[in-house]
Design an enzyme around this catalytic site. Structure first.
Site, short mmCIF file in Angstrom:
data_model
loop_
_atom_site.label_atom_id
_atom_site.label_comp_id
_atom_site.label_asym_id
_atom_site.label_seq_id
_atom_site.Cartn_x
_atom_site.Cartn_y
_atom_site.Cartn_z
CG HIS A 5 52.61 31.09 31.77
ND1 HIS A 5 52.63 31.45 30.44
CD2 HIS A 5 53.05 32.16 32.47
CE1 HIS A 5 53.06 32.70 30.33
NE2 HIS A 5 53.33 33.15 31.54
N GLY A 21 39.22 28.94 39.34
CA GLY A 21 40.21 29.98 39.54
C GLY A 21 41.27 29.56 40.54
NE ARG A 88 34.83 31.79 35.86
CZ ARG A 88 35.18 31.80 37.14
NH1 ARG A 88 36.15 31.01 37.56
NH2 ARG A 88 34.58 32.59 38.01
CB SER A 91 32.92 31.66 43.50
OG SER A 91 34.12 32.41 43.42
CD GLU A 180 32.93 35.34 35.42
OE1 GLU A 180 33.70 34.39 35.23
OE2 GLU A 180 32.91 36.34 34.65
CD GLU A 182 38.18 34.71 36.80
OE1 GLU A 182 38.91 35.33 37.59
OE2 GLU A 182 37.04 34.29 37.10
CB SER A 204 30.93 32.66 46.49
OG SER A 204 31.31 33.87 45.85
CG ASP A 205 30.04 37.41 47.03
OD1 ASP A 205 29.82 38.59 46.72
OD2 ASP A 205 30.78 36.66 46.36
#
Length: 240
Positions: A5, A21, A88, A91, A180, A182, A204-205
């Site tokens: 990856h 992310g 990390r 958001s 979130e 992660e 973010s929201d």
């Protein structure tokens, strides 16, 4: 030494990696905050870069969405590229009324509804917590830069579109600062492989009020969070 990856050569990554992310946010961070940034990987368009911040070598790479995705990248960075610290920078959504859109949250721990950590931990509950020294450095960086930041628990959810809306009431009761997908996974991978990790998120929201930022704002701004992360690396170096 490429992995399935990551197609970067050996030594391409610094010992500290910031991980948003969104790979386009990784590109933004590299172009905006790092000097002499070079792209080192692009498999599946998950971009990674290495450059310097105030003379300190630092890398940034996207990790995708959800614990399975971020776990793959975190594991390979740690075991194959010698990364020691992951931050990390992402958001999150808020559920508490006193947490506002654009607030910065330093995640000292991360609850989760994912079963991934139970698989890792032989069907037991793993306490997914950040590294204390990294957390302390982030708090100090925020204070030095005059950035208001909250410290507390995140909730790493498996589902973005959850059918269990009543769970938000439970999160609020338990004082969860942000939702979130992660942090709990990254904390567990770091623990498993002897590295250190921290999640710093920008709201973010707001799940309760419906207020939200645009996708462009999420991709191209949230600079306070990134500044805290980068400055915390310098503070951490001085403390070691």
């Amino acid at each position: 030494m490429a992995t399935p990856h990551i197609n970067a050569p050996e030594g391409a990554f610094a010992d500290v990696v910031l991980m948003p992310g969104d790979p386009l946010r990784a590109k933004y961070i590299a172009e905006t905050f790092l000097e002499d940034a070079v792209q080192v990987t692009d498999v599946r368009n998950m971009f990674g870069y290495t450059g310097t911040y105030k003379g300190r070598r630092i890398s940034v790479m996207g990790h995708g969405m959800g614990i399975p995705s971020c776990s793959i990248y975190a594991k390979e960075l740690i075991t194959e590229y010698g990364v020691k610290k992951i931050i990390r920078v992402g958001s999150c959504g808020a559920v508490r009324q006193d947490v506002k859109v654009r607030d910065v949250i330093i995640g000292s721990g991360a609850c989760t509804d994912s079963k991934v950590n139970r698989i890792r931990f032989r069907d037991n509950d793993f306490a997914a917590i950040s590294d204390f020294d990294m957390t302390l450095a982030a708090v100090q960086a925020a204070k030095q830069k005059g950035i208001a930041a909250r410290v507390g628990n995140l909730f790493s959810a498996d589902l973005f579109y959850t059918p269990d809306v009543e769970m938000f009431d439970v999160m609020e009761k338990y004082g969860i600062l942000g939702v979130e997908m992660e942090a709990a996974g990254i904390y567990a991978v770091a623990a498993e492989y002897g590295a250190k990790a921290l999640a710093i998120c920008t709201v973010s929201d707001h799940i309760r009020t419906g207020e939200q930022t645009s996708s462009e704002e999420r991709q191209l701004t949230f600079n306070d969070m990134i500044t805290i992360a980068l400055e915390s690396v310098l503070i951490g170096d001085k403390a070691e």
